[in-house]
Design a protein around this motif. Structure first.
Motif, short mmCIF file in Angstrom:
data_model
loop_
_atom_site.label_atom_id
_atom_site.label_comp_id
_atom_site.label_asym_id
_atom_site.label_seq_id
_atom_site.Cartn_x
_atom_site.Cartn_y
_atom_site.Cartn_z
N LEU A 1 0.90 -1.39 -0.10
CA LEU A 1 -0.20 0.00 0.04
C LEU A 1 1.07 1.37 -0.02
O LEU A 1 0.59 2.21 -0.62
CB LEU A 1 -0.98 -0.06 1.17
N PRO B 1 -16.72 2.88 2.26
CA PRO B 1 -16.49 1.70 2.80
C PRO B 1 -17.96 1.05 3.23
O PRO B 1 -18.86 1.44 3.17
CB PRO B 1 -15.90 1.93 4.19
N TRP C 1 -9.12 -4.02 4.80
CA TRP C 1 -9.22 -3.47 3.30
C TRP C 1 -8.83 -4.74 2.49
O TRP C 1 -7.94 -5.78 2.98
CB TRP C 1 -8.40 -2.45 3.36
N PHE D 1 -12.87 -1.41 3.62
CA PHE D 1 -12.50 -0.46 2.31
C PHE D 1 -12.11 -1.15 1.15
O PHE D 1 -11.19 -2.08 1.08
CB PHE D 1 -11.33 0.32 3.04
N VAL E 1 -8.91 2.60 -0.94
CA VAL E 1 -7.91 2.95 0.24
C VAL E 1 -7.65 4.29 0.17
O VAL E 1 -6.84 4.89 0.86
CB VAL E 1 -6.70 1.73 0.40
N TYR E 2 -7.28 4.83 -1.05
CA TYR E 2 -6.85 6.06 -1.33
C TYR E 2 -7.65 6.91 -2.68
O TYR E 2 -7.72 6.06 -3.62
CB TYR E 2 -5.54 6.37 -1.49
N VAL F 1 -9.04 8.14 0.97
CA VAL F 1 -9.72 7.62 2.01
C VAL F 1 -11.29 8.33 2.01
O VAL F 1 -11.36 9.41 2.15
CB VAL F 1 -9.38 7.68 3.42
N GLU G 1 -4.73 -6.24 9.34
CA GLU G 1 -4.12 -6.02 8.18
C GLU G 1 -3.03 -7.28 8.03
O GLU G 1 -2.43 -7.59 8.91
CB GLU G 1 -3.39 -4.83 7.90
N PHE H 1 -2.46 0.65 6.39
CA PHE H 1 -3.69 1.52 6.13
C PHE H 1 -4.01 2.11 7.69
O PHE H 1 -4.63 3.32 7.37
CB PHE H 1 -4.91 0.39 5.90
#
Length: 560
Positions: free
Chosen positions: A311, A451, A466, A490, A493-494, A496, A514, A521
């Motif tokens: 990520l 989300p 995520w 999610f 993720v970007y 957000v 995660e 995240f």
């Protein structure tokens, strides 16, 4: 003993022993018999030898996640049992070649090689095993025969017949064992599709209008590349295996510049070599869609294992400031929908868009209904003589033309440039162009995928996930049955999505789950929202996926 409506079968053996063939055929036999199916695999980074395994869950109800539980273990070599010993319980039935299982408790030894040789060759051993397992789950005989024939259809008639007969002998044995599994079939399941993550991403890309892919092979992302290659003639996709990763990314950018909709598929080490091209995309405002199948790093790391460790790599890739979008689908339908959406968003905002998956997601499959309806959105304009490629606009999005469509000249330049695309070192123009590019974020955020909340809205504890962990955590929460615990997943993720803040601040306790070592995240959430406590983290980074049981145990400890 009560009959079970679900079975977890694990096959283990050396690379080259045909485990994937057994997985391919048995899962389709089960699905065509009306049973819900989930399968995933783990494998060592070698062509032959070592030990690999595949897990196949077959159930009366939908199953879509990895479990530690093994109901039947089928060892195909003498190393298989010891390798899986931590997952074997007193309930596990060990079924296989007599010489491999005879010293184990609760074992059923069968002379698989001898039976196979009675049909002409020990190579038919796997077909015998498939037949035995099909008999145990009470699969339809026609489904067994049809799938054996389909798999070996390119072989001679004699070989096809021998495999069918070997499977039918195994089927007879499996039914005679009297094991207590009673899985209820469904006619609806027979009409569903059996799909894995690679196929979902590839088919979603096609639904989004992908007509060019350039890549340099790298596991696990190569599977998306090969799937699009397989479908290239049917859907008119130009395929190029580039000489290296940066060439692949530059080809994709060039294809977008010419009016195509292009994608590259890579993994972390390959993407690291593409970052200069990502900056190029950001500066010349020419789209690119990148699928990144994550695997453990740094460097070569664990080439065939799984992790959510890239990520940060994708979030900060490239020098300078420019906008981007990062998707991380949690299930096959999301993979299809978001892969298509990635092309629309890249086209609309003229930016890099990323699709993050991982080995577990790409190699796992289950039965699904039809995929969501998606539409191709195109944002190319016909240019005139006064066309300005980088025209300053209120929302930062300049009309995008392509060479040969209209009378305008489409100039792009990797140096800073003015509205026409001419190189400049003017401080004023530089400031305006940086602000123009960043201004797109206002609209990008409005298009963000919110989300999804799983569980009760009156939660006290919120598990934040995520990407590929979605269905594992979902099943764990369903089994726990604690209404105080919910999951917020999610798939973007970007940037957000702003709506996430209200979910996070409502919880008494937020717990991030995660598959990386640092909680990447969670750290991004900390940077995005003030006042959200991100300290509680359930992290896994050994190269293997979370299991439902591991998640249940970890959440129970946090809730206590």
């Amino acid at each position: 003993m009560e009959k079970k409506s679900e079975i977890s079968i694990v096959l283990s053996g050396a690379a080259g022993q045909g485990i994937q063939a057994v997985e391919h055929i048995l899962t389709r036999v089960a699905k065509d018999s009306g049973f819900h199916v989930f399968a995933t695999k783990e494998y060592m980074s070698r062509v032959r030898g070592g030990n690999n395994s595949t897990e196949i869950r077959i159930s009366s109800q939908p199953v879509k996640a990895y479990v530690d539980r093994i109901d039947i273990l089928v060892p195909l070599n003498d190393n298989a049992i010891e390798r899986l010993r931590p997952r074997i319980t007193e309930e596990t039935i060990i079924l296989g070649e007599k010489k491999y299982v005879e010293n184990e408790k609760n074992s059923i030894g069968i002379l698989l090689e001898e039976i196979a040789e009675s049909f002409g060759n020990k190579i038919y051993e796997n077909s015998v095993a498939i037949g035995i397992l099909a008999g145990i789950i009470n699969a339809e005989e026609d489904a067994l025969v049809n799938n054996i024939k389909a798999y070996f259809s390119k072989k001679s008639e004699e070989v096809v017949k021998a495999n069918v007969n070997a499977a039918l002998k195994g089927y007879e044995i499996g039914k005679s064992l009297g094991l207590r599994f009673e899985i209820t079939p469904s006619e609806q399941v027979k009409r569903q599709y059996l799909l894995n993550g690679s196929e979902a991403v590839a088919k979603g890309a096609i639904a989004g209008g992908c007509n060019f892919i350039s890549s340099y092979p790298m596991s696990p992302a190569t599977t998306v590349f090969t799937e699009l290659s397989r479908l290239s003639k049917q859907y008119g996709i130009l395929v190029d295996q580039a000489e290296d990763e940066i060439a692949a990314a530059n080809m994709a950018i060039a294809a977008w510049y010419a009016g195509a909709r292009a994608m590259v598929s890579t993994s972390g080490g390959g993407f690291a070599l593409m970052t200069e091209a990502i900056s190029l995309s950001g500066m010349i405002e020419t789209p690119i869609v990148v699928h990144l199948g994550q695997r453990p790093g740094p460097a070569t790391g664990l080439p065939t294992r799984t992790e959510q460790g890239d990520l940060n790599l994708v979030l900060y890739a490239g020098h300078g400031d420019f906008p981007r979008i990062i998707y991380a689908p949690g299930n096959l339908c999301e993979a299809y929908e978001l892969s298509a959406k990635a092309f629309n968003m890249a086209d609309k905002y003229q930016i890099p868009v990323f699709i993050l998956t991982d080995q577990y997601f790409l190699d796992s499959f289950y039965n699904v209904d039809e995929m969501p309806q998606v539409n191709i959105e195109r944002y190319i304009i016909k240019t005139d003589e006064n066309y300005r490629r980088y025209a300053l606009t209120e929302d930062g999005i300049s009309p995008r033309g392509i060479p040969g469509y209209g009378k305008g000249l489409v100039r792009v330049d990797s140096d800073e440039h003015d509205e026409y695309g001419h190189i400049t070192e003017s401080a004023e123009v530089r400031r305006k162009m940086v602000e123009k590019r960043l201004k797109k974020m206002d609209k990008i955020i409005q298009d963000a995928v919110p989300p999804k909340l799983f569980g009760s809205e009156n939660y006290k504890y919120l598990i934040v996930t995520w990407g590929s962990t979605q269905l594992i955590v979902k099943e764990a929460l369903e089994q726990l049955g604690n209404k105080d615990v919910a999951m917020l997943h999610f798939s973007q993720v970007y940037p957000v999505p702003p709506i996430a803040e209200s979910y996070l601040k409502k919880a008494q306790k937020v717990i991030f789950l995660e598959q990386n070592a640092t909680g990447q995240f969670a750290n991004l959430i900390k940077l995005t929202f003030d006042g959200v406590d991100t300290r509680r983290r359930i992290l896994k980074y050994d190269g293997f996926p979370f299991s439902v049981e591991q998640v249940m145990e970890a959440i129970s400890k946090e809730v206590e």
